[in-house]
Design a protein around this motif. Structure first.
Motif, short mmCIF file in Angstrom:
data_model
loop_
_atom_site.label_atom_id
_atom_site.label_comp_id
_atom_site.label_asym_id
_atom_site.label_seq_id
_atom_site.Cartn_x
_atom_site.Cartn_y
_atom_site.Cartn_z
N CYS A 1 0.79 -1.23 0.00
CA CYS A 1 0.00 0.00 0.00
C CYS A 1 0.83 1.28 0.00
O CYS A 1 0.30 2.36 -0.29
CB CYS A 1 -0.97 -0.01 1.18
N SER A 2 2.13 1.20 0.33
CA SER A 2 3.01 2.37 0.27
C SER A 2 4.44 1.90 0.45
O SER A 2 4.68 0.78 0.91
CB SER A 2 2.66 3.38 1.38
N CYS A 3 5.37 2.78 0.14
CA CYS A 3 6.78 2.44 0.36
C CYS A 3 7.07 2.36 1.85
O CYS A 3 7.85 1.52 2.30
CB CYS A 3 7.68 3.47 -0.31
N THR A 4 6.44 3.22 2.62
CA THR A 4 6.66 3.21 4.07
C THR A 4 6.34 1.83 4.63
O THR A 4 7.13 1.25 5.39
CB THR A 4 5.76 4.27 4.75
N SER B 1 8.00 3.47 -4.15
CA SER B 1 6.72 4.14 -3.89
C SER B 1 6.05 4.53 -5.19
O SER B 1 6.72 4.95 -6.14
CB SER B 1 6.97 5.40 -3.06
N TYR C 1 3.43 6.72 -4.90
CA TYR C 1 2.71 7.93 -4.50
C TYR C 1 2.67 8.86 -5.73
O TYR C 1 3.62 8.90 -6.50
CB TYR C 1 3.45 8.59 -3.32
N GLY D 1 -3.02 7.38 -6.21
CA GLY D 1 -3.08 7.42 -4.76
C GLY D 1 -1.89 6.66 -4.23
O GLY D 1 -0.94 6.41 -4.99
N ASP D 2 -1.93 6.27 -2.97
CA ASP D 2 -0.79 5.58 -2.39
C ASP D 2 -0.59 4.19 -2.99
O ASP D 2 -1.54 3.51 -3.35
CB ASP D 2 -0.98 5.45 -0.88
N GLY E 1 2.93 1.00 -3.33
CA GLY E 1 4.35 0.71 -3.21
C GLY E 1 4.64 -0.70 -3.65
O GLY E 1 3.72 -1.46 -3.98
N GLN F 1 -5.35 0.97 -7.76
CA GLN F 1 -4.00 1.47 -8.03
C GLN F 1 -3.28 0.53 -8.98
O GLN F 1 -2.55 0.96 -9.88
CB GLN F 1 -3.19 1.62 -6.74
#
Ligand SMILES: *Cc1c(COP(=O)(O)O)cnc(C)c1O
Length: 336
Positions: free
Chosen positions: A21-24, A144, A146, A155-156, A158, A199
């Motif tokens: 869902c994100s790189c984070t 990411s 993003y 949107g987000d 990753g 996404q």
């Protein structure tokens, strides 16, 4: 999702890709996959977005910073070894502004001290290091999608890359509540890190055009660099000859930045500061009690960096106007 993962893995010549869902969250899952424990140490860059250091700290481990180089703003590999202790578990280089760090040297050190290397490739998807793609330069790479990143979705989003089968299968389970897909048989404590199907649909299409997109970004960067070539005081980005950048940012360095920004604001000219302060200077990391004097280059670059508009469609005449304005302001300041 399987189609996107295959497309992304093929793009990077990596064996496995796990979308998330994100790189984070990708960075967090990577640290969980290597079994990072409270008290462990992970070496990373102080000149970056907070995510890598933040995920290290979130797991109770300690981010250990190493100063950056003066020309590429990536980790200074000559200063890594002195920071390795018996608690060090991993190195997390950040491919800052879209250009990979000295990955051969980092991997050599990792081999010597039995460390994992996780590339924070949030800004560098598609960049090359000695003919190899970013995200595929170490044990694990995370990127990411993003919207503001070089390959942005709506949107987000990753992705995590690895060529290690065991790590890949563990990452996939951790990303989906520690279960083997959809079985309700949970072997690990994980989380919901899944990428949204919407996404994936967007990225599947955008990926097809991404190589052309990278070329356009590099053309925009080349135009800036050409416009700046006669300036004696403005420092353009330096890209090492054995690698490429996808220019997540085009960051120049200037003295007297605040005076320049004031003039730019008056004319409503676009700019961004990546990053206004080193990560250890953030309130959230005050507890580390780091000393600025130990990171002279991160400190200096944070004072001087000035990022210009960067995407594949930046207008040439706007670039020229902007650079000429900045050069004019710099000259006036120098002669006053
Ligand atoms: C944007 C960014 C991240 C975080 O990516 P998200 O997908 O927003 O979580 C991490 N590291 C760096 C260097 C970034 O630029």
């Amino acid at each position: 999702m399987a189609e996107l993962e295959k497309g992304l893995a093929d793009f990077c010549d990596s064996k496995y890709c796990i979308t998330c869902c994100s790189c984070t969250i990708g960075l967090l899952l990577s640290l969980m996959a290597i079994d990072l424990q409270p008290g462990d140490e992970v070496i990373t860059s102080p000149f970056s977005f907070i995510a890598a250091a933040e995920m290290i700290a979130l797991l109770g481990a300690k981010p250990v910073f190493v100063d950056i180089t003066e020309d590429t703003y990536n980790l200074d590999v000559s200063k890594i070894e002195e920071k390795i202790t018996s608690a060090t578990r991993a190195i997390m280089p950040v491919s800052i502004f879209g250009q990979p760090a000295d990955m051969d040297e980092i991997n050599t050190l990792a081999l010597k001290y039995d460390l994992m290397v996780i590339e924070d490739a949030a800004q560098s998807f598609g960049a090359l290091y000695k003919e190899k793609k970013s995200c595929n330069l170490s044990h694990i790479g995370c990127t990411s999608f993003y919207p503001s990143k070089p390959l942005g979705g709506f949107g987000d989003g990753g992705a995590i890359f690895t060529s290690d089968e065991k790590l890949a299968s563990k990452l996939r389970r951790l990303m989906n509540h520690g279960q083997t897909d959809g079985t309700y048989s949970h072997q690990l404590i994980g989380l919901n890190g899944r990428m949204d199907a919407m996404q994936a649909a967007v990225l599947n299409v955008k990926l097809k055009y991404y190589s052309r997109e990278i070329e356009k970004r590099q053309q925009v960067a080349n135009i800036y660099t050409e416009l700046l070539k006669d300036s004696k005081t403005i420092i353009p980005p330096k890209i090492n000859s054995d690698r490429t950048s996808v220019f997540a940012q085009y960051g120049i360095r200037v003295k007297n930045r605040e005076a320049i920004l004031e003039m730019m604001r008056k004319k409503a000219l676009p700019y961004a500061i990546h990053y206004p302060r080193p990560i250890y200077q953030q309130q959230a990391f005050k507890y580390l009690e780091e000393r600025a004097a130990n990171y002279p280059l991160a400190e200096q670059v944070c004072q001087e960096i000035l990022c210009l508009p960067m995407w594949s469609g930046v207008d040439k005449t706007e670039q020229k106007k902007l650079v000429e304005f900045i050069i004019g302001v710099v000259e006036r300041i120098e002669h006053s």
